[in-house]
Design an enzyme around this catalytic site. Structure first.
Site, PDB file in Angstrom:
ATOM      1  N   ASP A 409       0.850  -1.168   0.000  1.00 15.55           N
ATOM      2  CA  ASP A 409       0.000   0.000   0.000  1.00 15.55           C
ATOM      3  C   ASP A 409       0.900   1.237   0.000  1.00 15.55           C
ATOM      4  O   ASP A 409       2.087   1.142   0.296  1.00 15.55           O
ATOM      5  CB  ASP A 409      -0.896  -0.029   1.246  1.00 15.55           C
ATOM      6  CG  ASP A 409      -2.015   0.996   1.171  1.00 15.55           C
ATOM      7  OD1 ASP A 409      -2.305   1.461   0.069  1.00 15.55           O
ATOM      8  OD2 ASP A 409      -2.579   1.318   2.234  1.00 15.55           O
ATOM      9  N   ASP A 601      -1.808  -1.994   6.318  1.00 16.35           N
ATOM     10  CA  ASP A 601      -2.120  -1.770   7.727  1.00 16.35           C
ATOM     11  C   ASP A 601      -2.760  -2.977   8.375  1.00 16.35           C
ATOM     12  O   ASP A 601      -3.004  -2.988   9.570  1.00 16.35           O
ATOM     13  CB  ASP A 601      -3.010  -0.542   7.913  1.00 16.35           C
ATOM     14  CG  ASP A 601      -4.358  -0.687   7.211  1.00 16.35           C
ATOM     15  OD1 ASP A 601      -4.678  -1.805   6.776  1.00 16.35           O
ATOM     16  OD2 ASP A 601      -5.081   0.311   7.105  1.00 16.35           O
ATOM     17  N   ASP A 605      -7.018  -3.483   4.623  1.00  8.72           N
ATOM     18  CA  ASP A 605      -6.689  -4.350   3.496  1.00  8.72           C
ATOM     19  C   ASP A 605      -6.785  -5.825   3.874  1.00  8.72           C
ATOM     20  O   ASP A 605      -6.076  -6.664   3.337  1.00  8.72           O
ATOM     21  CB  ASP A 605      -5.280  -4.031   2.989  1.00  8.72           C
ATOM     22  CG  ASP A 605      -5.176  -2.624   2.418  1.00  8.72           C
ATOM     23  OD1 ASP A 605      -6.020  -2.271   1.578  1.00  8.72           O
ATOM     24  OD2 ASP A 605      -4.266  -1.884   2.823  1.00  8.72           O
TER      25      ASP A 605
END
Length: 707
Positions: A409, A601, A605
Site C-alpha cells: 500500500d 495496515d 486491506d
C-alpha cells in the site's frame, strides 16, 4: 499411577500442534525452555518432560519461569507436566560427564600405560561400569520411560542398545566413550537452547512487575497487574512503563528499542499514547492508564512471540516425520547387518557383525536434525524480535525466503501517512466557512489520516451541526444528511457515483484531492499532500537486490501514486483502486504461480492480506487488529524492515538446509563404512555427536548475525 497412553504424533498440514521428540523434550526441559516448544502437544512419549496443555484453555498456558506457583502436593499437577525443570547451571549440566570422563581416563591409563596385573576381570568391568553410570543411567531411564508409552525407537533407546551391546562384546571403553560423547553433545544442545531462550526472553522480560501510582499526589507502589484504568503512573527517568496509557505531562522522551529495535528516543507530547515497555529517558513523567495490564500492546506482542514456535515450517515438519520413519528403518537394517551375513558369509563371526550393527545404530540417531533445525528457526524468530519484526511462526520465515513479489500500500507504508492541507477551493455561491465546518464534522466520523489533516486545518469540531444518516462508502468517501441536504466528501469517483457535475480536471493535479458536494451540487475541493518516508527508496533498492519485484497499489488517485512511485523507483503501480481491485491484482500475480507478500495496515486491506502468502503489517504497535490480522508485524513504520524480514527468512532457510545436507551426507558415508567394517565406534560418534554439534553451532550463527 497414570494411565498409559499410546504415543500418537499429530501433524497439521499448516504446521500446528506438532509434538516434540523425546530427546527434544528432555533437552528443552533441562534448558528450562519448554515455553519455546509448541503451545499444544498431543499424547507425548514422556509426560514428565513434555508439555500437555489444552489448546483452547489459555489459563493453562504457562512456562516454568512464568512466576506462577504450582504447589499441588505432588510431583505433578492435573494438567500433566512437571515443574521441576528450573534452569540448570553449566556445572550441573557437565558434572556427570566430568565424572564419567575422569573414570574413563583412569581406565584407559590402566589399560594402555600402567597395565597393572590386577586390572582385569570384574575389577576392569566395575571401573568402566562406574564410568558408564553417570552418563548412561539417565539415558537408559529415558529409554524405559519412552517404551512405556510405546515409543521403541527413540534416540535414548538406540544409544542404550548400542552401548550396552558394546559392553556385551567386551568393548567397555568404547561403550563408555560413545555414551559420554552423546551426553556431552546433549549438553551442548541444551546450552544452545538456553541461549535461544535467553534471546527470546530478552523481549519477554520488558515489563516491570510494579508501578508507582499517584493517589492524591502521594506516590504509592503497587503490583502492575492490580493497576486499573484511569490511575496516574509516575514514571521516573530510566524506568520502564508497565501499562499502556496517555501522556499527562507536557512532553517526554522514551527509549522504544525494546519494542521497535529503534535506538533513537521518541519524543511524545501531552495526550499521545505511550506503550508498555517504553523507557522514560529524561524527566519525571505522568501517564494515565488507558488499557488493562493483560490487554496492553506489549502483552499481545509477548503472546505472539511465545506462540510463534507452534507454527512449524514445512521443512521442520518434513524432518520430524522423516525421523519417525527413518529411525525404525535403520534399527531393522542394523538387525539385518548383524544376522543376515550368517547366510551369506563363509566365516561368519557373530561378535564382528554385532559390532558393525552397533556402529550402525549409533550413526542412525537423528539428533543433528531434530534439534538443530528447530533451533535455527528459533534463531530466526529471535533475530526478528531483536530488530522489531515479529514472525507469527517459522512457516512464515520459510515463505518469506521464497517471496518473489512484494505488493504494498502507499499511505502509511511508503509515505508517512501524515497529511497536510495545501489548498482550499470553494465554488462561488457557497459559504467557505460553512462548507469547511460541515467537512470537519463529517470527517470526524472517519479514522483515516486525511480526516486528521482536515481537522488540523479546520480547527475545533462544531458539535451543534446536526448530521444524520452518516455512511462510509468503501473506496469512495463519506455521505451524510445535513439540514435535509446530502453532503458528500471523498474522491471524484464519489461525485461520479452520485452524478454530481464538476469542471475540475482532477487527474492533472499531483496532490490528493478531497471533493465536496452539498445539496447535489459540486461545492469545491481541498488538496492534501503526504511525505515519503526517508528509507522508502532504499527499501525498494534492497528488495530489488533480493530479486523481489515491487508493486504499489493504492486507493489514492493515480497521479499521486505515480509521483510517489517515480521518486522511490517503483515501475509497477496502480491508483484509484477499490479493495476488490487490490484483491484482483494480487490474484493476477498468484495466477502466474508467483508468491506474494502484501504490506499494509492489516485492517483496511484484510481481504488482500488473507489472499497473500504472507501479510505484513506496518506500524503494528498502533493497532490491536493489525497484530491479530498479519502474519508478520513490523513494530515501527520503517519500510526497510520489509527487506530485513525477507533477508532473515533467507538466511534462516539457508542455515537449515546446510544442516540437513551436512547431517545426511556425513551419516550416509559413515553408515556405508560401518556396514562394511571400515568404521569404528569413534567414527560413529563423530557422525552422530560431532555432526550434531557442528549443526548446532551453525544454527546459532543466525543469533549473532546483523541484518
Amino acid at each position: 499411577m497414570r494411565d498409559k497412553k499410546p504415543h500418537i504424533h499429530i501433524y497439521d498440514e499448516n504446521g500446528n500442534q506438532l509434538c516434540c521428540t523425546p530427546q527434544e523434550g528432555k533437552i528443552y526441559k533441562d534448558a528450562g525452555a519448554e515455553n519455546l516448544l509448541e503451545e499444544s502437544c498431543c499424547a507425548t512419549t514422556d509426560k514428565a518432560y513434555n508439555i500437555q496443555k489444552k489448546p483452547t484453555d489459555k489459563k493453562n498456558v504457562h512456562s516454568a519461569d512464568d512466576g506462577h506457583n504450582h504447589d499441588s502436593g505432588g510431583a505433578e499437577d492435573d494438567h500433566g507436566h512437571s515443574h521441576d525443570n528450573t534452569d540448570k547451571s553449566t556445572l550441573q549440566l557437565f558434572l556427570p560427564a566430568i565424572i564419567s570422563f575422569v573414570l574413563l581416563i583412569v581406565g584407559l591409563a590402566l589399560d594402555h600405560l600402567l597395565k597393572p596385573a590386577g586390572f582385569e576381570g570384574w575389577i576392569r568391568i566395575a571401573l568402566y561400569s562406574l564410568a558408564y553410570i553417570p552418563v548412561g543411567l539417565p539415558v537408559i531411564k529415558e529409554a524405559v520411560q519412552s517404551i512405556r508409552f510405546n515409543d521403541f525407537f527413540s534416540e535414548f533407546f538406540l544409544m542404550s542398545i548400542a552401548t550396552i551391546g558394546a559392553f556385551a562384546i567386551g568393548e567397555y571403553p568404547e561403550g563408555v566413550a560413545v555414551m559420554l560423547f552423546y551426553a556431552v553433545g546433549e549438553i551442548f544442545q541444551t546450552l544452545a537452547v538456553q541461549r535461544a531462550k535467553m534471546n527470546i526472553a530478552s523481549l519477554l522480560d520488558q515489563r516491570p512487575d510494579e508501578v508507582t501510582i499517584l493517589e492524591g499526589n502521594v506516590p504509592k507502589t503497587i503490583k502492575a497487574e492490580s493497576a486499573v484504568i484511569g490511575q496516574i503512573i509516575q514514571l521516573k527517568p530510566g524506568e520502564k512503563l508497565a501499562l499502556d496509557g496517555e501522556l499527562v505531562s507536557d512532553s517526554a522522551s522514551f527509549n522504544t528499542a525494546a519494542l521497535t529495535g529503534e535506538s533513537k528516543p521518541d519524543t511524545k507530547k501531552k495526550g499521545e499514547v505511550v506503550l508498555a515497555g517504553m523507557i522514560n529517558v529524561n524527566s519525571v513523567s505522568l501517564v494515565q492508564i488507558n488499557t488493562a495490564y493483560n490487554d496492553s500492546k506489549l502483552s499481545k506482542i509477548l503472546e505472539l512471540v511465545q506462540n510463534a514456535t507452534a507454527q512449524k515450517a514445512k521443512t521442520e515438519l518434513f524432518i520430524r516425520k522423516f525421523a519417525k520413519v527413518y529411525t525404525p528403518i535403520v534399527v531393522f537394517l542394523a538387525i539385518a547387518i548383524c544376522l543376515l551375513p550368517y547366510f551369506f558369509v563363509q566365516d561368519y563371526e557373530f561378535r564382528t557383525w554385532l559390532y558393525r550393527a552397533l556402529i550402525f545404530l549409533v550413526i542412525s540417531c537423528p539428533c543433528a536434525l531434530v534439534i538443530s533445525i528447530p533451533l535455527g528457526y528459533f534463531g530466526g524468530i529471535g533475530a526478528g524480535s531483536r530488530n522489531g519484526i515479529l514472525f507469527k511462526g517459522s512457516n512464515f520465515l520459510d515463505t518469506l525466503a521464497e517471496i518473489k513479489n512484494v505488493v504494498m500500500d502507499k499511505t502509511g507504508t511508503m509515505t508517512e501517512g501524515v497529511f497536510k492541507v495545501q489548498k482550499l477551493f470553494i465554488e462561488p455561491g457557497f459559504d467557505e466557512k460553512e462548507i469547511l465546518k460541515y467537512l470537519n464534522v463529517i470527517e470526524s466520523k472517519s479514522t483515516h489520516p486525511i480526516a486528521t489533516a482536515v481537522h488540523e486545518y479546520a480547527g475545533e469540531i462544531d458539535h451543534a451541526v446536526s448530521m444524520e444518516n452518516v455512511e462510509e462508502i468503501s473506496g469512495h468517501g463519506l455521505k451524510a444528511t445535513i439540514n435535509g441536504k446530502d453532503f458528500l466528501a471523498g474522491n471524484f469517483k464519489l461525485m461520479d457515483k452520485f452524478s454530481v457535475p464538476y469542471t475540475v480536471d482532477h487527474k492533472s493535479v499531483a496532490d490528493t484531492l478531497i471533493a465536496v458536494a452539498y445539496g447535489g451540487k459540486f461545492a469545491g475541493y481541498i488538496t492534501i499532500s503526504d511525505k515519503i518516508k526517508e528509507d522508502a527508496q532504499s527499501t525498494v533498492d534492497a528488495l530489488k537486490k533480493l530479486g523481489v519485484k515491487v508493486t504499489m497499489l493504492s486507493g489514492d488517485k493515480t497521479t499521486v501514486v505515480e509521483e510517489v512511485a517515480k521518486q522511490i523507483g517503483i515501475t509497477d503501480y496502480f491508483g484509484d483502486m477499490l479493495p476488490e481491485d487490490k484483491v484482483n491484482k494480487v490474484k493476477e500475480i498468484k495466477a502466474r504461480n508467483q508468491s506474494v507478500a502484501f504490506v499494509g495496515d492489516g485492517v483496511n486491506d484484510a481481504p488482500v492480506v488473507a489472499l497473500s502468502d504472507v501479510g505484513i503489517a506496518m506500524g503494528g504497535l498502533g493497532s490491536d487488529a493489525t497484530i491479530e490480522t498479519a502474519d508478520v508485524v513490523i513494530q515501527d513504520d520503517k519500510p526497510s524492515k520489509i527487506a530485513m524480514a525477507i533477508n532473515i527468512g533467507k538466511q534462516t532457510k539457508k542455515i537449515v538446509w546446510q544442516n540437513i545436507i551436512l547431517a545426511f551426507a556425513v551419516k550416509a558415508v559413515v553408515l556405508v563404512l560401518g556396514a562394511g567394517g571400515l568404521a569404528t565406534m569413534w567414527e560413529a560418534v563423530f557422525a552422530d555427536v560431532g555432526v550434531a554439534l557442528l549443526a548446532i553451532l551453525n544454527a546459532v550463527r543466525i543469533q549473532r548475525m546483523k541484518f
